[in-house]
Write an enzyme that holds these catalytic residues in place. Structure first.
Site, PDB file in Angstrom:
ATOM      1  N   TYR A 135       0.841  -1.210   0.000  1.00 27.88           N
ATOM      2  CA  TYR A 135       0.000   0.000   0.000  1.00 27.88           C
ATOM      3  C   TYR A 135       0.875   1.260   0.000  1.00 27.88           C
ATOM      4  CZ  TYR A 135      -3.819   3.145   1.325  1.00 27.88           C
ATOM      5  OH  TYR A 135      -4.744   4.155   1.360  1.00 27.88           O
ATOM      6  N   ASP A 136       1.854   1.312   0.931  1.00 32.41           N
ATOM      7  CA  ASP A 136       2.697   2.515   1.049  1.00 32.41           C
ATOM      8  C   ASP A 136       3.464   2.778  -0.237  1.00 32.41           C
ATOM      9  OD1 ASP A 136       1.888   1.938   3.589  1.00 32.41           O
ATOM     10  OD2 ASP A 136       3.843   2.138   4.529  1.00 32.41           O
ATOM     11  N   ASP A 162       0.935  -0.903  23.196  1.00 34.07           N
ATOM     12  CA  ASP A 162       0.580  -0.312  24.496  1.00 34.07           C
ATOM     13  C   ASP A 162      -0.491   0.771  24.365  1.00 34.07           C
ATOM     14  OD1 ASP A 162       1.929   1.808  23.367  1.00 34.07           O
ATOM     15  OD2 ASP A 162       3.664   1.708  24.699  1.00 34.07           O
TER      16      ASP A 162
END
Ligand code: UDP
Length: 312
Positions: free
Chosen positions: A145-146, A206
């Protein structure tokens, strides 16, 4: 009367664009192969709008529609969808963009590429402005995609330079709103659907990574302004610079849905960008555009949309 071809017009952003261009008096040709788009998103237009035409086609095949403007929004855009068949994703970005550029060239139409903040990769510069060249892994799971969008940008600029075509590039940052797919795998749709169903909210890593979320109506306004602006090639960032951690977003969604779903922490996907926030100075100056919908308001409208879909 102007004619616009919107590739990916049955998708989340594309369908909102179809509505906007119809309301501006355009004849709209919506091209979609329904890979991630859906007829549900455009059913109301098919039923009511004489100037709306749906063409079931893939941009991997050449297209020939006489038009004044071509918008390329055809590409799976959420990580689970663009990673499902990464070769298809890369081909859509390169071959698909080339087919649409060829069509625009034939009819001397303006061409606009929907690119993405993903071209900045995992950015070392914060916030990201358009002159930052990015930090992209060329061989990772996001690369289809990038790098696909990066080569699509290259192709667009080369058609502009080589053939003198009227082209434009926008770089879209995270956008949310009604008509997102519930199984899109994106954080906003995941959190809302999980909260409404009383399931745990899945936080990857996190939860301290950040994103900046733009409501779809704000984005559409920016895209429209860019589409009609003369002598401005871009690229230009379009997004909302309000930045949130995924933990903050989860808290906000729980508050707005009045849900008591717990948080469930899962591993961070490979190459997941740590921070992302658009510098929109250029869009403000060149287009007079800034987002106006606060995240709380946009989330409320999106929650209402999902509530209706699930609970009638
Ligand atoms: N994310 C998350 N839980 C989810 C889905 C995504 O914590 O259920 C995280 C993801 O790892 C990323 C951020 O939310 O850091 C935005 O992810 P999304 O897929 O919406 O967009 P993108 O990574 O393409 O910006």
């Amino acid at each position: 009367m102007k004619r616009v071809v919107i590739a990916g017009g049955a998708g989340f952003i594309g369908s909102h664009l179809c509505e906007r261009f119809l309301s501006e008096g355009y004849e709209v040709y919506c091209v979609d192969n329904l890979y991630t788009g859906s007829k549900e998103n455009i059913r109301h237009l098919l039923e009511r709008e004489k100037k709306f035409h749906f063409i079931y086609a893939s941009i991997l095949d050449p297209l020939d529609i006489a038009c004044d403007l071509v918008l390329n929004f055809a590409c799976p855009a959420s990580p689970p969808h663009y990673q499902k068949d990464p070769i298809y994703t890369a081909r859509t970005s390169f071959e698909g963009t080339r087919h649409l550029l060829e069509m625009a060239k034939k009819y001397q139409a303006r061409f606009l590429l929907a690119s993405t903040s993903e071209v900045y990769g995992d950015p070392e510069v914060h916030p990201q402005n358009e002159s930052y060249r990015g930090n992209v892994n060329p061989i990772g799971i996001r690369s289809c995609y990038d790098e696909g969008k990066r080569i699509a940008e290259t192709l667009t600029m080369d058609y502009h330079r080589f053939y003198g075509m009227d082209t434009k590039i926008i770089r879209i940052f995270n956008t949310y709103g009604p008509r997102m797919l519930e199984n899109d795998g994106r954080v906003v749709s995941n959190f809302i659907v999980q909260a409404l169903k009383g399931e745990p909210l899945t936080i990857y890593g996190d939860g301290n990574q950040t994103r900046s979320f733009c409501y779809v109506s704000d984005l559409v306004e920016g895209i429209y302004r860019m589409s009609i602006k003369d002598n401005f090639v871009g690229p230009v960032n379009l997004g909302n610079p309000e930045e949130y951690t995924m933990r903050q977003l989860a808290t906000l969604v729980l508050e707005l849905t009045q849900s008591s779903s717990p948080l469930h922490f899962l591993p961070l996907p490979e190459d997941d960008p740590k921070r992302r926030r658009p510098d929109i100075t250029l869009a403000q100056k060149a287009l007079g555009w800034s987002p106006t919908v606060p995240v709380k308001e946009g989330l409320k409208a999106t929650i209402t949309y999902f509530q209706k879909r699930f609970f009638g």
